[in-house]
Motif scaffolding. Structure first.
Motif, PDB file in Angstrom:
ATOM      1  N   UNK A 169      -5.800  -8.613  -6.194  1.00 26.38           N
ATOM      2  CA  UNK A 169      -5.848  -9.245  -5.243  1.00 26.38           C
ATOM      3  C   UNK A 169      -4.762  -9.323  -3.960  1.00 26.38           C
ATOM      4  N   UNK A 170      -4.343  -7.918  -3.960  1.00 28.96           N
ATOM      5  CA  UNK A 170      -3.320  -7.990  -2.824  1.00 28.96           C
ATOM      6  C   UNK A 170      -3.820  -7.601  -1.381  1.00 28.96           C
ATOM      7  N   UNK A 171      -5.040  -7.419  -1.123  1.00 29.37           N
ATOM      8  CA  UNK A 171      -5.484  -7.288  -0.022  1.00 29.37           C
ATOM      9  C   UNK A 171      -5.086  -8.041   1.203  1.00 29.37           C
ATOM     10  N   UNK A 172      -4.579  -9.433   1.069  1.00 27.73           N
ATOM     11  CA  UNK A 172      -4.254 -10.343   2.128  1.00 27.73           C
ATOM     12  C   UNK A 172      -2.842  -9.665   2.722  1.00 27.73           C
ATOM     13  N   UNK A 173      -2.174  -9.011   1.794  1.00 28.60           N
ATOM     14  CA  UNK A 173      -0.693  -8.836   2.346  1.00 28.60           C
ATOM     15  C   UNK A 173      -0.454  -7.245   1.799  1.00 28.60           C
ATOM     16  N   UNK A 174      -1.415  -6.613   1.797  1.00 30.46           N
ATOM     17  CA  UNK A 174      -1.086  -5.120   1.331  1.00 30.46           C
ATOM     18  C   UNK A 174      -0.485  -4.328   2.369  1.00 30.46           C
ATOM     19  N   UNK A 175      -0.702  -4.643   3.629  1.00 30.19           N
ATOM     20  CA  UNK A 175      -0.009  -4.125   4.795  1.00 30.19           C
ATOM     21  C   UNK A 175       1.141  -4.601   5.360  1.00 30.19           C
ATOM     22  N   UNK A 210       0.889  -1.325   0.037  1.00 27.37           N
ATOM     23  CA  UNK A 210      -0.010  -0.017   0.036  1.00 27.37           C
ATOM     24  C   UNK A 210       1.012   1.201   0.079  1.00 27.37           C
ATOM     25  N   UNK A 211       1.919   1.251   0.785  1.00 31.85           N
ATOM     26  CA  UNK A 211       2.908   2.434   0.930  1.00 31.85           C
ATOM     27  C   UNK A 211       3.376   2.560  -0.467  1.00 31.85           C
ATOM     28  N   UNK A 212       4.172   1.467  -1.130  1.00 33.61           N
ATOM     29  CA  UNK A 212       4.736   1.679  -2.300  1.00 33.61           C
ATOM     30  C   UNK A 212       3.874   2.148  -3.269  1.00 33.61           C
ATOM     31  N   UNK A 213       2.568   1.740  -3.357  1.00 34.23           N
ATOM     32  CA  UNK A 213       1.516   2.247  -4.450  1.00 34.23           C
ATOM     33  C   UNK A 213       1.273   3.737  -4.195  1.00 34.23           C
ATOM     34  N   UNK A 222       3.441  -4.863 -10.756  1.00 38.69           N
ATOM     35  CA  UNK A 222       2.282  -4.564 -12.090  1.00 38.69           C
ATOM     36  C   UNK A 222       1.337  -3.769 -11.677  1.00 38.69           C
ATOM     37  N   UNK A 223       0.895  -3.767 -10.313  1.00 37.87           N
ATOM     38  CA  UNK A 223      -0.179  -2.789  -9.825  1.00 37.87           C
ATOM     39  C   UNK A 223       0.194  -1.322  -9.842  1.00 37.87           C
ATOM     40  N   UNK A 224       1.651  -1.383  -9.673  1.00 35.93           N
ATOM     41  CA  UNK A 224       2.278   0.071  -9.414  1.00 35.93           C
ATOM     42  C   UNK A 224       2.428   0.573 -11.054  1.00 35.93           C
ATOM     43  N   UNK A 225       2.772  -0.337 -11.976  1.00 35.01           N
ATOM     44  CA  UNK A 225       2.685   0.223 -13.404  1.00 35.01           C
ATOM     45  C   UNK A 225       1.490   0.571 -14.163  1.00 35.01           C
ATOM     46  N   UNK A 226       0.235  -0.100 -13.545  1.00 33.89           N
ATOM     47  CA  UNK A 226      -1.017   0.454 -14.034  1.00 33.89           C
ATOM     48  C   UNK A 226      -1.428   1.491 -13.388  1.00 33.89           C
ATOM     49  N   UNK A 270      -5.105  -2.576  -5.309  1.00 30.46           N
ATOM     50  CA  UNK A 270      -5.130  -3.662  -4.527  1.00 30.46           C
ATOM     51  C   UNK A 270      -6.076  -4.826  -4.784  1.00 30.46           C
ATOM     52  N   UNK A 271      -7.516  -4.199  -5.141  1.00 30.64           N
ATOM     53  CA  UNK A 271      -8.538  -4.942  -5.552  1.00 30.64           C
ATOM     54  C   UNK A 271      -8.324  -6.074  -6.699  1.00 30.64           C
ATOM     55  N   UNK A 272      -8.004  -5.334  -7.754  1.00 25.69           N
ATOM     56  CA  UNK A 272      -7.545  -5.701  -8.949  1.00 25.69           C
ATOM     57  C   UNK A 272      -6.693  -7.042  -9.081  1.00 25.69           C
TER      58      UNK A 272
END
Length: 226
Positions: free
Chosen positions: A105-111, A76-79, A127-131, A101-103
């Motif tokens: 499926x990062x919620x389990x380890x986002x923090x 989350x902090x990185x994004x 990849x999430x950061x790239x988009x 995070x939802x797209x």
């Protein structure tokens, strides 16, 4: 590089294939502005990468084959850090980060801190950061390395979805099954030359080989004159 002329259109997934040492990564580094070509030019969304690099880079995202994260940041902090780099307003950034995070499926380890992530988890965060900034051009080097089948399927669905939205996806990969599944066109480079370009059907006709893309690839690279 010797003879390489490519035009990738909006909404297209382009798979860039070649043996080790053929020039794939060199080409990618020139596209994203990490290397300057000794001849010719690179344009991204109409911007010349040599003379309008900032404008060109604002339109694209680049995901290298080795994902890099700051180990002491959470996903989350990185994004949010990436959102700040692109000057995305905080309230809009909050929405975009939550969506990624939802797209992915990062919620389990986002923090959790990135130092605890597996390679596949890091790949999904990168990849999430790239988009995050909705790029018009997505350049990816070996996107499926280290991903489990579920994550690989998720990423393929996301890339095809971005292409449907009008993004251009330039993908270098050794995973020929991925190229066969999602690519609209394929380019094959060998020893710095573009030796084949077209749809998989067109490449089959060029190689005079039916069957899987693997057979076509081997026929073209092992018999350059086909």
């Amino acid at each position: 590089m010797r003879r390489l002329a490519l035009e990738i259109k909006p909404g297209e997934i382009f798979a860039f294939l070649g043996p080790n040492g053929a020039g794939k990564t060199t080409t990618i580094k020139m596209i994203v502005g990490l290397l300057r070509p000794s001849g010719g030019s690179v344009a991204v969304c109409g911007y010349n990468m040599a003379t309008q690099a900032i404008s060109a880079k604002e339109t694209l995202s680049y995901v290298p084959d080795q994902p890099y994260l700051y180990e002491k940041l959470t996903a989350r902090e990185f994004l949010h850090f990436i959102a700040d780099i692109y000057n995305i307003e905080r309230d809009i950034g909050d929405v975009k980060v939550a969506r990624m995070i939802e797209l992915f499926e990062l919620g389990e380890f986002a923090d959790q801190l990135a130092e605890n992530y597996s390679h596949g988890m890091k790949q999904r965060v990168v990849m999430a950061a790239a988009l995050l900034h909705d790029p018009s051009v997505i350049v990816i080097d070996e996107p499926m390395v280290g991903l489990d089948p579920r994550s690989a399927k998720l990423l393929k669905n996301i890339l095809t979805g971005k292409a449907r939205e009008g993004a251009c996806v330039f993908m270098s990969t050794h995973t020929l099954s991925v190229a066969e599944d999602i690519a609209d066109r394929v380019g094959i480079i060998d020893r710095g030359d573009l030796v084949a370009l077209g749809t998989i059907g067109e490449l089959r006709r060029q190689a005079r080989v039916g069957g899987r893309l693997e057979d076509v690839f081997l026929a073209i690279t092992e018999n350059p004159g086909v």
